[in-house]
Enzyme design. Structure first.
Site, mmCIF file in Angstrom:
data_model
loop_
_atom_site.group_PDB
_atom_site.id
_atom_site.type_symbol
_atom_site.label_atom_id
_atom_site.label_comp_id
_atom_site.label_asym_id
_atom_site.label_seq_id
_atom_site.Cartn_x
_atom_site.Cartn_y
_atom_site.Cartn_z
ATOM 1 N N ILE A 146 91.317 0.736 19.830
ATOM 2 C CA ILE A 146 91.399 1.343 21.163
ATOM 3 C C ILE A 146 92.808 1.205 21.730
ATOM 4 O O ILE A 146 93.336 2.138 22.351
ATOM 5 C CB ILE A 146 90.356 0.683 22.101
ATOM 6 C CG1 ILE A 146 88.934 1.033 21.626
ATOM 7 C CG2 ILE A 146 90.565 1.130 23.546
ATOM 8 C CD1 ILE A 146 87.832 0.235 22.315
ATOM 9 N N TYR B 262 81.171 -13.575 23.852
ATOM 10 C CA TYR B 262 81.789 -12.257 24.081
ATOM 11 C C TYR B 262 81.254 -11.636 25.382
ATOM 12 O O TYR B 262 82.020 -11.135 26.209
ATOM 13 C CB TYR B 262 81.495 -11.346 22.880
ATOM 14 C CG TYR B 262 82.173 -9.996 22.963
ATOM 15 C CD1 TYR B 262 83.506 -9.848 22.588
ATOM 16 C CD2 TYR B 262 81.492 -8.878 23.436
ATOM 17 C CE1 TYR B 262 84.139 -8.619 22.671
ATOM 18 C CE2 TYR B 262 82.111 -7.639 23.524
ATOM 19 C CZ TYR B 262 83.443 -7.516 23.132
ATOM 20 O OH TYR B 262 84.068 -6.293 23.222
ATOM 21 N N LYS C 106 83.486 -10.726 28.804
ATOM 22 C CA LYS C 106 83.647 -9.382 29.357
ATOM 23 C C LYS C 106 83.096 -9.290 30.784
ATOM 24 O O LYS C 106 83.639 -8.551 31.616
ATOM 25 C CB LYS C 106 82.984 -8.354 28.435
ATOM 26 C CG LYS C 106 83.705 -8.221 27.087
ATOM 27 C CD LYS C 106 85.161 -7.774 27.273
ATOM 28 C CE LYS C 106 85.878 -7.569 25.960
ATOM 29 N NZ LYS C 106 87.241 -7.050 26.110
ATOM 30 N N ASP D 226 101.157 -13.001 21.760
ATOM 31 C CA ASP D 226 99.842 -13.638 21.754
ATOM 32 C C ASP D 226 99.455 -13.865 23.214
ATOM 33 O O ASP D 226 100.071 -14.684 23.907
ATOM 34 C CB ASP D 226 99.919 -14.970 20.985
ATOM 35 C CG ASP D 226 98.574 -15.684 20.937
ATOM 36 O OD1 ASP D 226 97.652 -15.301 21.688
ATOM 37 O OD2 ASP D 226 98.452 -16.638 20.146
ATOM 38 N N VAL D 227 98.434 -13.144 23.679
ATOM 39 C CA VAL D 227 98.101 -13.182 25.108
ATOM 40 C C VAL D 227 97.537 -14.525 25.563
ATOM 41 O O VAL D 227 97.428 -14.773 26.763
ATOM 42 C CB VAL D 227 97.117 -12.044 25.482
ATOM 43 C CG1 VAL D 227 97.729 -10.687 25.231
ATOM 44 C CG2 VAL D 227 95.772 -12.200 24.758
HETATM 45 P P1 NAP Z 1 90.787 -4.112 17.271
HETATM 46 O O1 NAP Z 1 90.912 -2.834 16.530
HETATM 47 O O2 NAP Z 1 90.500 -5.367 16.541
HETATM 48 O O3 NAP Z 1 92.124 -4.274 18.161
HETATM 49 C C1 NAP Z 1 92.406 -5.440 18.890
HETATM 50 C C2 NAP Z 1 93.863 -5.818 18.672
HETATM 51 O O4 NAP Z 1 94.154 -6.974 19.484
HETATM 52 C C3 NAP Z 1 94.154 -6.214 17.218
HETATM 53 O O5 NAP Z 1 95.409 -5.753 16.795
HETATM 54 C C4 NAP Z 1 94.122 -7.725 17.310
HETATM 55 O O6 NAP Z 1 94.788 -8.371 16.250
HETATM 56 C C5 NAP Z 1 94.808 -7.928 18.647
HETATM 57 N N1 NAP Z 1 94.664 -9.298 19.150
HETATM 58 C C6 NAP Z 1 93.709 -10.221 18.849
HETATM 59 N N2 NAP Z 1 93.972 -11.375 19.463
HETATM 60 C C7 NAP Z 1 95.113 -11.201 20.168
HETATM 61 C C8 NAP Z 1 95.908 -12.046 20.986
HETATM 62 N N3 NAP Z 1 95.581 -13.343 21.195
HETATM 63 N N4 NAP Z 1 97.019 -11.529 21.575
HETATM 64 C C9 NAP Z 1 97.365 -10.239 21.369
HETATM 65 N N5 NAP Z 1 96.689 -9.405 20.560
HETATM 66 C C10 NAP Z 1 95.564 -9.875 19.973
HETATM 67 O O7 NAP Z 1 89.611 -3.999 18.357
HETATM 68 P P2 NAP Z 1 89.173 -2.812 19.346
HETATM 69 O O8 NAP Z 1 87.774 -2.480 19.026
HETATM 70 O O9 NAP Z 1 90.197 -1.760 19.457
HETATM 71 O O10 NAP Z 1 89.128 -3.656 20.709
HETATM 72 C C11 NAP Z 1 90.042 -3.464 21.779
HETATM 73 C C12 NAP Z 1 89.381 -3.938 23.061
HETATM 74 O O11 NAP Z 1 88.216 -3.127 23.298
HETATM 75 C C13 NAP Z 1 88.890 -5.382 23.003
HETATM 76 O O12 NAP Z 1 89.128 -6.005 24.242
HETATM 77 C C14 NAP Z 1 87.391 -5.233 22.772
HETATM 78 O O13 NAP Z 1 86.666 -6.329 23.239
HETATM 79 C C15 NAP Z 1 87.115 -3.956 23.560
HETATM 80 N N6 NAP Z 1 85.896 -3.275 23.178
HETATM 81 C C16 NAP Z 1 85.710 -2.824 21.894
HETATM 82 C C17 NAP Z 1 84.517 -2.176 21.580
HETATM 83 C C18 NAP Z 1 84.241 -1.650 20.203
HETATM 84 O O14 NAP Z 1 83.073 -1.272 19.916
HETATM 85 N N7 NAP Z 1 85.217 -1.571 19.313
HETATM 86 C C19 NAP Z 1 83.524 -2.007 22.552
HETATM 87 C C20 NAP Z 1 83.757 -2.475 23.836
HETATM 88 C C21 NAP Z 1 84.950 -3.109 24.145
HETATM 89 P P3 NAP Z 1 93.870 -8.887 14.997
HETATM 90 O O15 NAP Z 1 93.507 -7.637 14.227
HETATM 91 O O16 NAP Z 1 94.768 -9.809 14.265
HETATM 92 O O17 NAP Z 1 92.675 -9.589 15.610
#
Ligand code: NAP
Length: 258
Positions: free
Chosen positions: A22, A162, A166, A68-69
């Site tokens: 995302i 989780y 959220k 790293d947040v």
């Molecule tokens: P994603 O593809 O795993 O992207 C998340 C990114 O954040 C990855 O590059 C990850 O690195 C990075 N990250 C992890 N820990 C971090 C840190 N401490 N500091 C900075 N960056 C960090 O996941 P996504 O699905 O796009 O998720 C993005 C957001 O949407 C998240 O907040 C998630 O909770 C939310 N969300 C996702 C979904 C879904 O179904 N996908 C649904 C609802 C909400 P790594 O790959 O090394 O972990």
């Protein structure tokens, strides 16, 4: 007049977790709308891949930074460095996040702390540091990525940490929005449903039963794509949403209706 409100020319945007899923789509959307985008992510590998994937970056309006947040002091220094480099920061998208699956009785201290540290604390450190920049300059827009899991309990996976993280992001959004509204800093959130990204791949790629449950509980009968969340983030970051603050915008194919 109306389409102009969606343009972000001259704006400086920072997207945390901006190198995957995302966040990557948000980086692309804001770039296409005209902003200069700082893609910040903890994963060097994802940053490398994003550099190759983002289209339009050759115009020099996109840059990539490790962040790293969870490291509050580093986040603060990064926010100040962004302001020094660009003179301001107009938009922050708080997208960094992680997911873990374990039931309440199985969740150990390390996993609980890790999920809360990234998803909730990290979001706050970034909102606080970039919020300070925005308050000092007289305005800005923060968009947090929450989740429908912040409002309801999804199934069949179990992940109390989780869900709690959220729910915290949603109420943080409302709390900071109330504090900063009269100083022209808007804080909104998007609450996505299931979206096809590396985070959800554990189910969508290998777990047929979980995927079936997700889809049968979603009125639209499908999962979302990252760009469908990014276009809402774009709206919330732009002047098109100038009257909105403290909103949690559901983008879940109707999951939370049932
Ligand atoms: P994603 O593809 O795993 O992207 C998340 C990114 O954040 C990855 O590059 C990850 O690195 C990075 N990250 C992890 N820990 C971090 C840190 N401490 N500091 C900075 N960056 C960090 O996941 P996504 O699905 O796009 O998720 C993005 C957001 O949407 C998240 O907040 C998630 O909770 C939310 N969300 C996702 C979904 C879904 O179904 N996908 C649904 C609802 C909400 P790594 O790959 O090394 O972990």
């Amino acid at each position: 007049m109306y389409l102009e409100k969606y343009r972000l020319d001259g704006r400086i945007a920072v997207v945390t977790g901006g190198a995957s899923g995302i966040g990557l789509a948000c980086s692309q959307a804001l770039l296409e709308a005209g902003a200069r985008v700082v893609v910040a992510d903890a994963s060097e590998a994802n940053l490398r891949r994003a550099r190759a994937q983002i289209r339009g970056g050759d115009e020099g309006r996109v840059e990539f930074a490790p962040l790293d947040v969870t490291q509050a002091a580093a986040v603060d220094a990064f926010a100040r460095a962004c302001r020094e480099r660009h003179g301001k920061v107009d938009i922050l998208v708080n997208c960094a996040g992680i997911g873990r699956q374990s039931s309440g009785e199985e969740t150990d201290e390390d996993e609980w702390r890790l999920v809360l540290d990234v998803n909730l604390n990290g979001t706050f450190w970034c909102a606080k540091a970039f919020g300070a920049v925005m308050l000092a300059q007289g305005g800005g827009a923060i968009v947090n990525i929450g989740s429908m899991s912040g409002d309801i309990v999804t199934r069949p996976q179990k992940n109390v940490h989780y869900n709690v993280s959220k729910a915290g992001v949603h109420h943080m959004t409302r709390s900071l929005a109330a504090e900063w509204a009269d100083r022209n800093v808007r804080v909104n959130a998007v609450a996505p449903g299931f979206v096809e990204t590396p985070m959800s791949a554990y189910a969508l790629k290998t777990d047929v039963e979980t995927t079936r449950t997700w889809l049968s509980n979603t009125p639209s009968g499908r999962v979302g794509q990252p760009d469908e969340v990014a276009s809402i983030v774009h709206f919330l970051a732009s002047d098109a949403s100038s009257l909105m603050t403290g909103a949690i915008v559901a983008a879940d194919g109707g999951y939370t209706l049932w």
